[in-house]
Design a protein around this motif. Sequence first.
Motif: not given
Length: 553
Positions: A79-80, A278-282, A85-89
């Motif tokens: 997930k990290t 979960a990308l952000v822990v609930p 990767g999303t931030a780089v794109l």
Amino acid sequence: MTQQAAPPVARAAAGRTPARLAALAGVAVAAVALGLAEVVAVVAGARSAPLVAVGGVVVDSAPESLTRFAIDVFGVHDKTALLVGTAVLLAGFAAGIGVLAARAPIAGDLGIAAFGLVGVAAAVSRPDAGPAAALPSLLGALAAAILLRALLTGPLRPAADPPQPGVGPLRPAADPPAPPAGPAAPATPTAPVLPGAGVGDRRRFLSAVGVSVGAAALAGAGGRWLAQRRSVTSVRASITLPAAADVAAPVPSGVDPQVSGLTRYVTPNTDFYRIDTALVVPRVDPQQWRLRIHGRVATEITVSYPDLLAMDLVERYVTLACVSNEVGGDLIGNARWLGVPVRELLAAAGPLPGADQVVGRSVDGWTCGTPTEALLDGRDALLAVGMNGEPLPVEHGFPVRMVVPGLYGYVSACKWITELEVTSFADFDAYWVPRGWSAQGPIKTQSRIDTPRQRGELTAGTVPVAGVAWAQHRGIRAVEVRVDDGPWQSATLAPAVSADTWVQWVWQWPATPGEHVLQVRATDTTGETQPEGRQPVAPDGATGWHTIRVTVA
């Protein structure tokens, strides 16, 4: 005579920011947008932040091959890696927007609007998202559009040529004075003029960018800090779990043989594997938490966290394994769980005939489908509230999760659980089933060599070969090791609490010089020996003998 034209190099691209600086401006405003969005997401919900929302959509829609690749390469850090990767794109996209905006400001506005709409669409598509989920992306995009225009028309806006006295549209400039007679003076070298910006302009621009990025970093960090202040961490720390009415059997002597490199029988909470979507822990407030049991039941019931703690709690050691665990992998762990037997809650609701599946639903919308029979056949399937003597860690499902011996986690181990829907496999496919995984996932008999390690260099003599084997809810009868396709040798099994946990094993190898291949296989208590043939983890778990190569000197 007519007025002399300015040097071409000084007039090139007048009014236009150099591409490299415009690209930097685009990246800076994207950082500001994300930082501001993090602050707004404190109120709107952590999953509404653009990076998290878009990443969640990627996780849900990614092909299975890509998901498998991410877990293989990054393991529990998948997930990290996705967020980075999303931030780089995004940075590349933002740089392009900056370059376009330097040529045509409206193009920059449209690019930022597209970015904002993607974030809004992703955020509002998340489970249980309300209208407020759109705010982080909207406000972030608005701030980005304003700041980009300010950067591209402020510090780098070229200054106009100074007016000449007496010169106007009807009054031509005076002829320049004639040069003095005599030999021409040598030309004085001059520094080239950068198109559209001078040194002072660049310094002001870089200063503005630095301030913008610094503000973005502070906003993002502040948003995270506020989220932590609002989190359940402090609430969890204040909880004292009641003692179990039915305590776990004590760990027998002989567990954890003194072999360097052998996995410990009980996995510490900090080392327990974590694989989920979960990308952000609930972060669920236990005082607000409710479990709804509904669907094909005689009586729909709702249970609160205090209700669970007031029940007779059961304590059991259970080993959990991820279906994504490759042969020899480490996506497996053993812990002491405290909770309420699921069968007691289901009995109170009264499943109707034909209801052969119970769907666990997480607060973030993730689902898993567990065979009803596995929850009612007497095994220690728990709605767990504790792990290794403390409340569940937040990343492992606090306040309540499911634990079911003998089933892979994707069909049983629902974390942050809020619903149990009694239904049937014919009526509902849980999260991973449409993505190519089997609807039911009983754990396969497996074994692993922990020591020596792959490509290890050893000294001739007696070498302990050791590891773990598991066949949860069936138990392990035997573990065997062989060297270089020789005869199988029986390993010594350490004791275990129950058939629901893994077993440690050790074999003393009289190692001789040379290169050797070591293999291990296990046999469960039903007499089934794990097969040699390698099968991938999809669709229902890997098979094969764990094999390593070592060198003995």
